[in-house]
Design a protein around this motif. Sequence first.
Motif, PDB file in Angstrom:
ATOM      1  N   ASP A 123       0.862  -1.179   0.000  1.00  0.00           N
ATOM      2  CA  ASP A 123       0.000   0.000   0.000  1.00  0.00           C
ATOM      3  C   ASP A 123       0.903   1.236   0.000  1.00  0.00           C
ATOM      4  N   PRO A 124       0.875   2.037  -1.061  1.00  0.00           N
ATOM      5  CA  PRO A 124       1.797   3.171  -1.135  1.00  0.00           C
ATOM      6  C   PRO A 124       1.557   4.216  -0.047  1.00  0.00           C
ATOM      7  N   THR A 177       4.424   5.311   2.532  1.00  0.00           N
ATOM      8  CA  THR A 177       4.785   6.734   2.639  1.00  0.00           C
ATOM      9  C   THR A 177       4.701   7.200   4.087  1.00  0.00           C
TER      10      THR A 177
END
Length: 157
Positions: free
Chosen positions: A72-73, A77
């Motif tokens: 999951d970006p 992040t």
Amino acid sequence: MTRTRGSLLVLLAAIGAVVGFLVQIGLGALGLSKLLPELTLSATLLLIAVIVVALAIPIRRATRGRVRRPVDPFYATRVVLLAKASAVAGALVGGAGLGLLVELLIRPVSATDAVWRTVATLVAGVVLLVAGLVAETLCIVPPDDDEKQPPGGAAVG
């Protein structure tokens, strides 16, 4: 996203050391009680360091493990930003601990308890800094197959 630069961390640690030292000197000059870090501060910083690394491990396993899964970006992040913030905060707190320790050691008489508390804060700050850098390294995602192609090159296969 770029990696945290060592020069920035050294600069922040130096700033923390100077500010910590000057605050102690200023408080002493005004006749106020000096700062004495609590052991709970050190324990909390160590707990945060463990949590930051623990949050980064699933990203490493998903990208480098035997079974690769999509990451999951947004989660990645957030973890990278938390790792960077931990490294920066660790540098500042470790530097401040160093400044407090230097001020304690230049006194003619120092309380042993105060020295150990300050050393614990210094060590916890350094551990948080290192944990942030380790978590940041764990979050490095290998490039996609599309990114490995030369610019303008056609996909083979």
